[in-house]
Design an enzyme around this catalytic site. Structure first.
Site, mmCIF file in Angstrom:
data_model
loop_
_atom_site.group_PDB
_atom_site.id
_atom_site.type_symbol
_atom_site.label_atom_id
_atom_site.label_comp_id
_atom_site.label_asym_id
_atom_site.label_seq_id
_atom_site.Cartn_x
_atom_site.Cartn_y
_atom_site.Cartn_z
ATOM 1 N N CYS A 118 3.981 1.911 -5.991
ATOM 2 C CA CYS A 118 4.865 2.876 -5.344
ATOM 3 C C CYS A 118 4.019 4.063 -4.904
ATOM 4 C CB CYS A 118 6.018 3.280 -6.253
ATOM 5 S SG CYS A 118 5.546 4.363 -7.586
ATOM 6 N N ARG A 123 0.586 0.958 -10.375
ATOM 7 C CA ARG A 123 1.541 0.696 -11.450
ATOM 8 C C ARG A 123 1.674 -0.777 -11.834
ATOM 9 N NH1 ARG A 123 6.563 4.698 -10.710
ATOM 10 N NH2 ARG A 123 6.587 4.486 -12.965
#
Ligand code: EPU
Length: 417
Positions: A118, A123
């Site tokens: 993101c 992540r």
């Protein structure tokens, strides 16, 4: 698309109420997959991410909806579980990956879209999947989906490479119904993890050590639903503390989880803000120009990355220079170019920002890029001269419940158009 128009320069004054915590509510709502009875939650914030969570639960066979506006209650019904969490929903909210463990635990099979990166970083979730493998699950990646299979998850001794909030929550959920005991080491210690463990314990789970870096979980055969009230949102509360300080105001932050915000309050005190604790929460006031400080984000109980952008708005107007070192996410400085457009003096070098305080920020049209970056722009707008227009506030709506109404009640000139 909605935008916020903010006429800056009004000191905020009065009460601002804190809603339930988004980051506690998401895993707790997902953990209801582990129950075989209905369950009711209170103090659930009305946010876009909660709507996504309820939609996901419905798709997975646990219909969930708001039942009571006053208490912010969500009822999750019983139903027949299904195993697939589709990409269309996972891509809108990465925390959806947390259904993988609970589904594996209940069904022995789960197919969950692998979330992508993101705005704030790549992540990955390899800490989650590796730990589930240690519990006996076989994992494969097929066409963008993680497919997990197991006869039954079994307790394991798991050491995370580094503290991960989602990883710790995920493995707690996977372990509560597993065969035998699990020990999770090098866990994250965030208060939202404790809230999840407390909820599961209230349903009959046997979890101890939450809030420390070692968590013990003794598997049980089933969990029964109760009523549970979600903890207040420490990041929303921290954002309001910063809003009062940046405008030179005085606000009572009602239901503020003061202890959970210790690192933020200490840093703001160092900058010159004043605080008085009381039974309803905390009063924050700021009579003088703030002073520059140095700050490094780190896992709880350190300074939260989720408050880094908001603090940087304060630093932009503080006397002298400040530094920020972001150690959790590799790309969490998206607010910097926007604050610069409003006159802030910020130099970036890798994970470090040097902020030289300026006398005034000046209103400008700015664009929100992620949730907390959006909050920092709202703060800058509240202090800036003139009319700031914050665009792409759908990011803000993921994590702040009616922020403009709450700020307006405290005297801000802010409206949604
Ligand atoms: N990481 C990995 N591999 C993993 C897991 C994490 O490399 O398997 C990395 C992440 O990429 C990141 C760091 O480890 O660089 C920390 O990630 P963590 O797992 O702790 O974060 P998260 O669970 O994905 C939650 C919050 C975030 C908050 C972080 C850190 C929720 C839904 N999200 O994310 O909240 O910033 O913990 O405190 O709880 C927000 O609310 O704005 C937000 C981004």
């Amino acid at each position: 698309m909605d935008e916020l128009l903010i006429e800056g320069g009004m000191p905020l004054c009065g009460d601002i109420e804190v809603s339930g915590s988004k980051n506690a509510a998401l895993p707790i709502l997902f953990s209801s997959i582990l129950l075989d009875t209905p369950v009711t939650f209170h103090n659930v914030p009305r946010l876009r991410d909660i709507a996504t969570t309820n939609a996901m639960l419905g798709l997975l066979g646990r219909p969930a909806r708001f039942t009571d506006d006053e208490n912010h209650s969500v009822r999750v019904e019983n139903g027949v579980l299904t195993e697939e969490a589709p990409y269309d929903l996972v891509k809108t909210m990465r925390a959806s990956v947390l259904v993988l463990g609970p589904l594996l635990s209940r069904l022995g099979v789960a197919k969950v879209a692998l979330p992508g990166g993101c705005a704030i970083g790549a992540r990955p979730v390899e800490q989650h999947t590796r730990a589930l493998e240690k519990m006996g699950a076989r994992m494969e990646l097929d066409s963008g989906y993680i497919i997990g299979r197991c006869k039954r998850l079994r307790g394991a001794d798991i050491a995370f490479d580094f503290p991960t909030v989602g990883g710790t929550e995920h493995l707690i959920m996977a372990a509560v119904l597993a065969d035998g005991e699990s020990v999770l080491r090098n866990c994250a210690r965030e208060p939202e993890i404790t809230d999840l463990a407390n909820f599961l314990n209230s349903c009959g789970a046997k979890i101890s050590g939450q809030g420390t870096d070692t968590i013990h979980i003794q598997g049980v055969s089933s969990l029964r639903g109760t009523e549970y009230s979600i903890m207040p949102d420490r990041v929303e509360a921290g954002t309001f503390l910063a809003a009062a300080a940046i405008t030179g105001g005085r606000c009572n932050i009602i239901n503020c989880p003061v202890e959970d915000l210790s690192a933020v309050i200490t840093k703001m005190e160092e900058m010159g803000a004043g605080f008085t604790e009381h039974t309803r929460g905390i009063t924050v006031f700021c009579r003088e120009t703030l002073r520059g400080v140095d700050m490094t984000t780190s896992p709880y109980p350190g300074f939260p990355t989720d408050m880094q952008a908001q603090l940087m708005s304060l630093m932009s107007l503080a006397r002298g220079s400040s530094t920020v070192e972001e150690t959790i996410f590799e790309n969490r400085f998206m607010h910097v170019p926007e604050l610069t457009r409003m006159g802030a003096d910020i130099r970036l070098s890798g994970s470090r920002a040097v902020i030289r305080g300026v006398e005034n920020l000046v209103a400008a049209p700015v664009m929100a890029s992620d949730l907390r970056a959006s909050a920092s722009l709202v703060l800058a707008g509240l202090a800036a001269k003139g009319q700031t227009r914050v665009q792409r506030i759908y990011h803000l709506d993921r994590g702040y419940e009616h922020i403009e109404r709450k700020l307006e009640k405290a005297g801000a000139r802010i409206r949604r158009i």
